[in-house]
Design a protein around this motif. Structure first.
Motif, PDB file in Angstrom:
ATOM      1  N   ARG A  97      50.846 -85.752 -26.499  1.00 49.04           N
ATOM      2  CA  ARG A  97      52.200 -85.643 -27.574  1.00 49.04           C
ATOM      3  C   ARG A  97      52.477 -84.527 -28.145  1.00 49.04           C
ATOM      4  O   ARG A  97      51.693 -83.492 -28.244  1.00 49.04           O
ATOM      5  N   GLY A  98      53.852 -83.979 -28.494  1.00 46.00           N
ATOM      6  CA  GLY A  98      53.646 -83.303 -28.823  1.00 46.00           C
ATOM      7  C   GLY A  98      54.846 -82.110 -28.685  1.00 46.00           C
ATOM      8  O   GLY A  98      55.169 -82.481 -27.251  1.00 46.00           O
ATOM      9  N   LYS A  99      55.399 -81.267 -28.938  1.00 47.56           N
ATOM     10  CA  LYS A  99      55.818 -80.409 -28.341  1.00 47.56           C
ATOM     11  C   LYS A  99      55.392 -78.923 -28.023  1.00 47.56           C
ATOM     12  O   LYS A  99      56.052 -77.809 -28.166  1.00 47.56           O
ATOM     13  N   ARG A 105      49.736 -73.542 -30.457  1.00 47.95           N
ATOM     14  CA  ARG A 105      49.102 -73.423 -31.562  1.00 47.95           C
ATOM     15  C   ARG A 105      48.148 -72.921 -32.402  1.00 47.95           C
ATOM     16  O   ARG A 105      48.207 -72.533 -33.428  1.00 47.95           O
ATOM     17  N   THR A 130      53.379 -79.098 -41.048  1.00 50.05           N
ATOM     18  CA  THR A 130      52.882 -78.574 -39.828  1.00 50.05           C
ATOM     19  C   THR A 130      51.775 -77.021 -39.899  1.00 50.05           C
ATOM     20  O   THR A 130      51.094 -77.511 -38.781  1.00 50.05           O
TER      21      THR A 130
END
Length: 396
Positions: A97-99, A105, A130
């Motif tokens: 999941r996530g972009k 990150r 975030t």
């Protein structure tokens, strides 16, 4: 960009680079899986592609002043030919999941070190909330563990302001390495006792602190075998503050900023560092103010005590200093002497251990910087993580 260079830059060994195109604000690299056959995770039998509905576009790298490199990866579902189990393929560094990828990150989290979230958000386009979540998920894993290090012999103890005048914290720092091992909320007796009892090592040989009321007494209650040393800077500060107050009441009190700085330098600097004309000016000043002169002489005499090499010499010199100024007609001097008599044991302990709070005072400046960078201290736990992460790290 060449595809070979792009593949090395991306660093995803599970993919080949099919193409790369330039877009507004960066690039998009279209990737294809390098491995075309997959084994069922349940029965270890061959599988076939069940469906390929769409592609995912994720942020992968941030290149300063250039933009963001996106990677476009396929979403592939496989079906086992034997047990009919269906699952989605997953690859290293590509979350389900996530972009963003794990690489992006971690890169952004590293940028947050010694920077504000607002600045990093402006540079990378990631929301501040975030960034905060990512950073405080990662930061605790980077803190040193007490079991990997030896117990410090000497420890520094001091308070710091979370909200000046309202809320305070206390920290324990390794005197040798400068690492803060423990911080606590509040500076009351019970809160300080809880902090000392939760210290992750055995009690140290000596602890250095300032002259805050009850601080030394509380330490002795919890760590009865630990010697308490009061910081020599705070001892001398009692006299220098009295000296500055006397300067303001002097008949030659300056009102201009430059003149005030010059007068303070004449009074605070060691006599050996003054020029001949400066010493003459100081002597002329003293002829008009004997109280100022006595405070000055008492300050220089106590400084000479701290220059002595042994405990016995220092003890004799300190007793002579007390006898000289204890009953002085200058109340500013006698008041300081009475205070230091109560701290005689802790003051003379300096000559056994030769430790000061200098490193912790420097850490207090770092804490002030962290407060400004964080626009206050909304969460003590997060502030503690920041302090331990950004202060000096312990040696292995």
């Amino acid at each position: 960009m060449s595809l070979k260079f792009t593949r090395e830059l991306i660093g995803l060994s599970s993919f080949d680079v099919k193409s790369i195109e330039s877009i507004e604000g960066g690039w998009v690299a279209t990737l294809t899986p390098a491995l075309q056959s997959y084994i069922c995770p349940l029965c270890c039998k061959p599988s076939t592609t069940h469906a390929r509905v769409k592609d995912r576009r994720l942020k992968h790298l941030w290149i300063p002043e250039r933009g963001i490199l996106f990677v476009q990866v396929p979403v592939i579902r496989q079906r086992c030919n034997d047990c009919c189990h269906t699952w989605s393929l997953s690859w290293p560094q590509i979350p389900q999941r996530g972009k963003v990828t794990s690489t992006f990150r971690q890169l952004v989290v590293n940028l947050c070190y010694q920077k504000t979230f607002a600045l990093v958000s402006k540079e990378t386009g990631v929301a501040e909330s975030t960034l905060s979540t990512w950073f405080y998920d990662w930061a605790p894993t980077q803190l040193p563990h007490p079991e990997d290090h030896q117990a410090p012999d000497y420890v520094c103890l001091d308070e710091f302001a979370l909200r000046k005048g309202h809320q305070y914290g206390v920290c324990l720092q390794d005197h040798e390495t400068g690492h803060v091992w423990k911080t606590g909320m509040g500076k009351k007796r019970g809160e300080l006792q809880a902090l000392l009892r939760s210290y992750p090592f055995s009690p140290p040989t000596a602890i250095v602190t300032d002259m805050a009321p009850g601080m030394a007494k509380t330490v002795k209650e919890v760590w009865s075998e630990t010697a308490v040393v009061i910081d020599k800077f705070h001892v001398i500060q009692l006299l220098t503050q009295a000296l500055d107050r006397a300067r303001k009441h002097s008949m030659t009190y300056a009102t201009q900023h430059l003149a005030i700085r010059q007068h303070k330098r004449l009074l605070m600097a060691p006599p050996a560092t003054l020029k001949e004309e400066e010493r003459e000016k100081l002597a002329h000043w003293f002829t008009h103010d004997w109280r100022l002169e006595e405070l000055y002489q008492a300050t220089q005499a106590l400084r000479r005590v701290y220059h002595l090499p042994t405990y016995q010499q220092a003890k004799q010199a300190f007793q002579a200093w007390v006898n000289r100024y204890q009953f002085s007609p200058n109340s500013a001097v006698s008041k300081v002497v009475k205070t230091l008599i109560q701290w005689e044991e802790e003051l003379l302990n300096y000559f056994h251990y030769k430790i000061t709070n200098a490193k912790l005072e420097g850490t207090n400046n770092l804490i002030k910087t962290l407060k400004r960078r964080s626009y206050g201290t909304p969460c003590l736990e997060k502030m503690t993580v920041r302090i331990r992460l950004e202060c000096q790290q312990p040696s292995k």
